[in-house]
Design a protein around this motif. Structure first.
Motif, PDB file in Angstrom:
ATOM      1  N   UNK A 149      49.447  50.862  44.022  1.00  0.00           N
ATOM      2  CA  UNK A 149      51.227  51.101  44.050  1.00  0.00           C
ATOM      3  C   UNK A 149      51.975  50.337  45.154  1.00  0.00           C
ATOM      4  N   UNK A 150      51.481  50.899  45.983  1.00  0.00           N
ATOM      5  CA  UNK A 150      52.092  51.230  47.426  1.00  0.00           C
ATOM      6  C   UNK A 150      52.473  49.043  47.209  1.00  0.00           C
ATOM      7  N   UNK A 151      51.553  48.438  46.979  1.00  0.00           N
ATOM      8  CA  UNK A 151      51.276  46.835  47.112  1.00  0.00           C
ATOM      9  C   UNK A 151      52.905  46.333  46.373  1.00  0.00           C
ATOM     10  N   UNK A 152      53.223  47.163  45.257  1.00  0.00           N
ATOM     11  CA  UNK A 152      53.289  46.118  44.244  1.00  0.00           C
ATOM     12  C   UNK A 152      53.319  45.845  43.078  1.00  0.00           C
ATOM     13  N   UNK A 153      51.698  45.752  43.348  1.00  0.00           N
ATOM     14  CA  UNK A 153      50.894  45.272  42.158  1.00  0.00           C
ATOM     15  C   UNK A 153      50.163  46.397  41.093  1.00  0.00           C
ATOM     16  N   UNK A 154      51.015  46.614  40.243  1.00  0.00           N
ATOM     17  CA  UNK A 154      51.885  47.569  39.025  1.00  0.00           C
ATOM     18  C   UNK A 154      50.356  47.702  38.291  1.00  0.00           C
ATOM     19  N   UNK A 155      49.798  46.275  37.613  1.00  0.00           N
ATOM     20  CA  UNK A 155      48.654  46.512  36.988  1.00  0.00           C
ATOM     21  C   UNK A 155      47.347  46.412  37.600  1.00  0.00           C
ATOM     22  N   UNK A 156      47.647  46.297  39.016  1.00  0.00           N
ATOM     23  CA  UNK A 156      46.043  46.615  40.166  1.00  0.00           C
ATOM     24  C   UNK A 156      46.123  48.542  39.594  1.00  0.00           C
ATOM     25  N   UNK A 157      47.263  48.992  40.083  1.00  0.00           N
ATOM     26  CA  UNK A 157      47.497  50.204  40.257  1.00  0.00           C
ATOM     27  C   UNK A 157      47.131  50.332  39.077  1.00  0.00           C
ATOM     28  N   UNK A 158      47.073  50.267  37.846  1.00  0.00           N
ATOM     29  CA  UNK A 158      46.626  50.924  36.000  1.00  0.00           C
ATOM     30  C   UNK A 158      45.581  50.901  36.520  1.00  0.00           C
ATOM     31  N   UNK A 159      44.893  49.856  36.659  1.00  0.00           N
ATOM     32  CA  UNK A 159      43.337  49.310  36.543  1.00  0.00           C
ATOM     33  C   UNK A 159      42.551  50.860  36.945  1.00  0.00           C
ATOM     34  N   UNK A 217      35.700  37.604  41.674  1.00  0.00           N
ATOM     35  CA  UNK A 217      36.109  36.668  40.972  1.00  0.00           C
ATOM     36  C   UNK A 217      37.236  36.073  40.681  1.00  0.00           C
ATOM     37  N   UNK A 218      37.541  36.903  39.787  1.00  0.00           N
ATOM     38  CA  UNK A 218      39.588  36.735  39.665  1.00  0.00           C
ATOM     39  C   UNK A 218      40.063  36.993  40.567  1.00  0.00           C
ATOM     40  N   UNK A 219      39.783  37.816  41.664  1.00  0.00           N
ATOM     41  CA  UNK A 219      41.084  37.643  42.929  1.00  0.00           C
ATOM     42  C   UNK A 219      40.726  36.176  43.538  1.00  0.00           C
ATOM     43  N   UNK A 220      39.408  36.306  43.402  1.00  0.00           N
ATOM     44  CA  UNK A 220      38.985  34.901  44.334  1.00  0.00           C
ATOM     45  C   UNK A 220      39.786  33.096  43.933  1.00  0.00           C
ATOM     46  N   UNK A 221      40.161  33.706  42.526  1.00  0.00           N
ATOM     47  CA  UNK A 221      40.476  32.213  42.121  1.00  0.00           C
ATOM     48  C   UNK A 221      41.789  32.531  41.994  1.00  0.00           C
ATOM     49  N   UNK A 222      42.468  33.342  41.914  1.00  0.00           N
ATOM     50  CA  UNK A 222      44.071  33.690  41.845  1.00  0.00           C
ATOM     51  C   UNK A 222      45.003  34.261  41.844  1.00  0.00           C
ATOM     52  N   UNK A 223      44.304  35.241  43.243  1.00  0.00           N
ATOM     53  CA  UNK A 223      44.897  35.801  44.109  1.00  0.00           C
ATOM     54  C   UNK A 223      45.804  35.486  45.537  1.00  0.00           C
ATOM     55  N   UNK A 224      45.487  33.734  45.602  1.00  0.00           N
ATOM     56  CA  UNK A 224      46.339  33.535  46.362  1.00  0.00           C
ATOM     57  C   UNK A 224      47.626  32.582  46.187  1.00  0.00           C
ATOM     58  N   UNK A 225      47.313  32.446  44.738  1.00  0.00           N
ATOM     59  CA  UNK A 225      48.664  31.816  44.202  1.00  0.00           C
ATOM     60  C   UNK A 225      49.289  33.135  43.806  1.00  0.00           C
ATOM     61  N   UNK A 226      51.238  33.302  44.228  1.00  0.00           N
ATOM     62  CA  UNK A 226      51.829  34.294  43.525  1.00  0.00           C
ATOM     63  C   UNK A 226      51.560  33.975  41.948  1.00  0.00           C
ATOM     64  N   UNK A 227      52.141  33.188  41.474  1.00  0.00           N
ATOM     65  CA  UNK A 227      52.311  33.153  39.769  1.00  0.00           C
ATOM     66  C   UNK A 227      51.031  33.691  38.938  1.00  0.00           C
ATOM     67  N   UNK A 228      49.098  33.045  39.724  1.00  0.00           N
ATOM     68  CA  UNK A 228      49.032  33.429  39.081  1.00  0.00           C
ATOM     69  C   UNK A 228      48.004  34.797  39.102  1.00  0.00           C
ATOM     70  N   UNK A 229      48.656  35.137  40.492  1.00  0.00           N
ATOM     71  CA  UNK A 229      48.243  37.288  40.349  1.00  0.00           C
ATOM     72  C   UNK A 229      49.349  37.226  39.862  1.00  0.00           C
ATOM     73  N   UNK A 230      50.435  37.280  39.926  1.00  0.00           N
ATOM     74  CA  UNK A 230      51.696  37.882  38.568  1.00  0.00           C
ATOM     75  C   UNK A 230      50.746  38.408  37.114  1.00  0.00           C
ATOM     76  N   UNK A 231      50.295  37.108  36.951  1.00  0.00           N
ATOM     77  CA  UNK A 231      49.558  37.033  35.952  1.00  0.00           C
ATOM     78  C   UNK A 231      48.078  37.762  35.375  1.00  0.00           C
ATOM     79  N   UNK A 232      48.010  37.479  36.149  1.00  0.00           N
ATOM     80  CA  UNK A 232      46.328  38.589  36.453  1.00  0.00           C
ATOM     81  C   UNK A 232      46.933  40.368  36.587  1.00  0.00           C
ATOM     82  N   UNK A 233      47.593  40.313  37.645  1.00  0.00           N
ATOM     83  CA  UNK A 233      48.245  41.918  38.057  1.00  0.00           C
ATOM     84  C   UNK A 233      49.091  42.507  36.540  1.00  0.00           C
ATOM     85  N   UNK A 234      49.568  41.560  35.746  1.00  0.00           N
ATOM     86  CA  UNK A 234      50.150  41.857  33.751  1.00  0.00           C
ATOM     87  C   UNK A 234      49.242  41.920  33.641  1.00  0.00           C
ATOM     88  N   UNK A 235      48.160  41.469  33.447  1.00  0.00           N
ATOM     89  CA  UNK A 235      46.644  41.337  32.767  1.00  0.00           C
ATOM     90  C   UNK A 235      46.179  43.075  32.667  1.00  0.00           C
TER      91      UNK A 235
END
Length: 169
Positions: free
Chosen positions: A31-41, A138-156
């Protein structure tokens, strides 16, 4: 009920409540990092763990066993980056799997088939928990370093909803 099995289940109740507390800590981090999807998970995960504890409480009560509650320790995971909670969660789930297996083995040794049947659901659940935790890494390793991909993962991850366990006691 075998006294050792009862003692182990009581101890596991505290571990499940700790798991909930730990996942609330992870939710807070995200939540503090601004990743609402991870917060929700992790918020949903914390709710699940609390229900696991309550299922064990009810099981002991239904079997005439005394339930004891211990203090819940403060989570000690070092949350240094967005990957840290994911790795800590995976290690924690492996630990919980080992604890459930220990209770199952004790119930088996005591020929407590009712408790073994009760624990069957938790054994299956732990397989799912470990897979989910591993998949997130695995998903964070694949997508976490790219802001757009991280946004999509967070949205998922934002789409996860809580569904209480359907285990009938």
């Amino acid at each position: 009920m075998d006294k050792n099995v009862s003692r182990l289940l009581n101890s596991q109740i505290n571990k499940e409540f700790y798991s909930s507390y730990l996942y609330f800590e992870f939710a807070n981090y995200y939540q503090e990092a601004g990743l609402d999807g991870f917060y929700n998970w992790y918020y949903v995960q914390a709710q699940e763990e609390m229900d696991h504890a309550l299922l064990m409480v009810k099981y002991l009560q239904n079997n005439g066993e005394k339930v004891t509650f211990d203090a819940i320790a403060k989570p000690s995971a070092a949350l240094t980056d967005n990957m840290a909670p994911l790795k800590a969660a995976f290690e924690h789930e492996k630990y919980i799997t080992g604890e459930i297996n220990e209770i199952y083995a004790a119930a088996n040794a005591a020929k407590d088939f009712r408790t073994m049947q009760f624990l069957d659901w938790f054994v299956k659940e732990q397989g799912e928990e470990e897979k989910n935790a591993s998949d997130l890494i695995r998903k964070m390793e694949l997508f976490g370093s790219d802001a757009r991909s991280l946004y999509l993962l967070d949205s998922e991850l934002k789409t996860r909803v809580y569904a209480a366990p359907s285990l009938v006691l």
